[in-house]
Scaffold this active site. Sequence first.
Site, PDB file in Angstrom:
ATOM      1  N   ARG A 107      74.309  46.119  89.756  1.00  0.00           N
ATOM      2  CA  ARG A 107      73.008  46.147  90.277  1.00  0.00           C
ATOM      3  C   ARG A 107      72.884  45.829  91.770  1.00  0.00           C
ATOM      4  O   ARG A 107      73.639  44.806  91.931  1.00  0.00           O
ATOM      5  CB  ARG A 107      71.679  45.538  89.537  1.00  0.00           C
ATOM      6  N   GLY A 114      75.362  35.767  86.054  1.00  0.00           N
ATOM      7  CA  GLY A 114      76.103  36.546  84.882  1.00  0.00           C
ATOM      8  C   GLY A 114      76.194  38.126  85.402  1.00  0.00           C
ATOM      9  O   GLY A 114      76.235  38.365  86.679  1.00  0.00           O
ATOM     10  N   ARG A 169      63.468  37.378  70.929  1.00  0.00           N
ATOM     11  CA  ARG A 169      63.810  37.623  72.222  1.00  0.00           C
ATOM     12  C   ARG A 169      62.672  39.082  72.641  1.00  0.00           C
ATOM     13  O   ARG A 169      63.104  40.125  72.251  1.00  0.00           O
ATOM     14  CB  ARG A 169      64.953  37.828  72.703  1.00  0.00           C
ATOM     15  N   ASN A 171      67.590  39.453  68.622  1.00  0.00           N
ATOM     16  CA  ASN A 171      67.598  39.994  70.101  1.00  0.00           C
ATOM     17  C   ASN A 171      67.920  41.461  69.856  1.00  0.00           C
ATOM     18  O   ASN A 171      68.957  41.839  69.766  1.00  0.00           O
ATOM     19  CB  ASN A 171      68.355  39.220  71.057  1.00  0.00           C
ATOM     20  N   GLU A 227      70.207  30.762  75.548  1.00  0.00           N
ATOM     21  CA  GLU A 227      68.988  31.225  75.237  1.00  0.00           C
ATOM     22  C   GLU A 227      68.508  31.101  73.806  1.00  0.00           C
ATOM     23  O   GLU A 227      67.268  31.163  73.518  1.00  0.00           O
ATOM     24  CB  GLU A 227      69.031  32.514  75.964  1.00  0.00           C
ATOM     25  N   HIS A 280      65.022  36.548  82.910  1.00  0.00           N
ATOM     26  CA  HIS A 280      65.801  35.335  82.509  1.00  0.00           C
ATOM     27  C   HIS A 280      65.184  34.047  82.204  1.00  0.00           C
ATOM     28  O   HIS A 280      65.697  33.034  82.497  1.00  0.00           O
ATOM     29  CB  HIS A 280      66.981  35.250  83.560  1.00  0.00           C
TER      30      HIS A 280
END
Length: 401
Positions: free
Chosen positions: A241, A210, A91, A7, A385, A180
């Site tokens: 955010r 998360g 990923r 990733n 993941e 996600h």
Amino acid sequence: MKVLVVNCGSSSLKYQVLEMDDSSLLAKGLVERIGIEGSVLNHEKTGHDKYVLETPMQNHKEAIGHVLDALQSPLHGVLKSMNEIGAVGHRVVHAGEKYAGSVLITEDVIKALEECIDLAPLHNPPNILGIKACQELMPNTPMVGVFDTAFHQTMEPELYMYAIPYEMYSKYRVRKYGFHGTSHKYVSQRAAALLDKPLEKLNIITCHLGNGASCAAVKGGKCIDTSMGFTPLDGLIMGTRSGTVDPAIITFIAQKEGITEEQVTSVMLNKKSGILGVSGVSSDFRDVEKEAEAGNERCQLALDMFARRVKSYIGSYMAQLNGADAIVFTAGVGENDIGMREQICEGLDKLGIEIDREKNNVRGKETIISKSDSKVKILLIPTNEELMIAQDTVAIVGNGK
Ligand code: AMP
């Protein structure tokens, strides 16, 4: 088969090596500050002490070179040679509308991902760099791309289109993509296993809470709606955010503050908003909860706003799904924040959602936390993941696709 999961971020690289015969983790690690002074590799062979390597790493290829060395080291390694790796799972954040599932990486796939760079300018370039570096260093090993957007490609146009002129979609592909996806897919599969019911027969609301946060409505294993949109800024309130805001706010703030709209979006709404922006304290729920307990009203407000927003999505998805069999909590907050899970679920008994306070007193463990007679089961499922990426990788390579 052993699978390497990679990733790549702009200056970082996370990796894991998994033995897929028993899904066990052999080693994992993180390279930080790639291309910046102070590059460092933190490598951990399962059950052993960390190995730290501080050495300059100019680019992702050099970083991956050090990772491969660590993996084959007689002291810290888990492989005799890289030939033991059957496949690499990468990923990748954005595959646009091109892929609704994971794929074997070919030149055409890389081209398609390059075409998506304008949709994910921060994420896709390092993801592609990581793929190319691995291809150079492991030319005979098959590589698989696993995309954050793919799981959401089953949404119907009436839920992924924005009500703006249609040309914005046909010209620029402006639509909801969702993110996600690997996590939502993994926890919905685990939910079916935990409930011992076929996934095809279940309506599930997955809450990935998360630092980044999103909900998804999953019908029969397929995503029908999700809270993140064209970008990962939309939907739930997150660590830094804003989540959904009235878009007119952007122009208003830009004019009032004498800054550009780009600054409002990429700095203020992405990095200075959410739990951090409202609380003024931190983006980390643990810090904010501590302050709220000590009487800080803005911290309490931030937490209350977060819980209400998740509740709104649960309500919305109950309607989209015509009722849910299960709600799943996952990711840092979803797995660990006992109080937040309780706050989100409180007052939903008329919808058949009843959390059990005692069963909810748990962290990071796959378990059912609803009352035994709750119509909608509430589940805690730690996300994984990397395992999902490795499973997809084996499925693709094993199929000879
Ligand atoms: P993630 O992005 O999934 O790694 O989640 C990271 C976030 O989880 C952190 O920023 C914390 O806000 C939150 N978190 C982790 N552990 C706890 C905990 N014990 N209680 C509350 N929040 C937590």
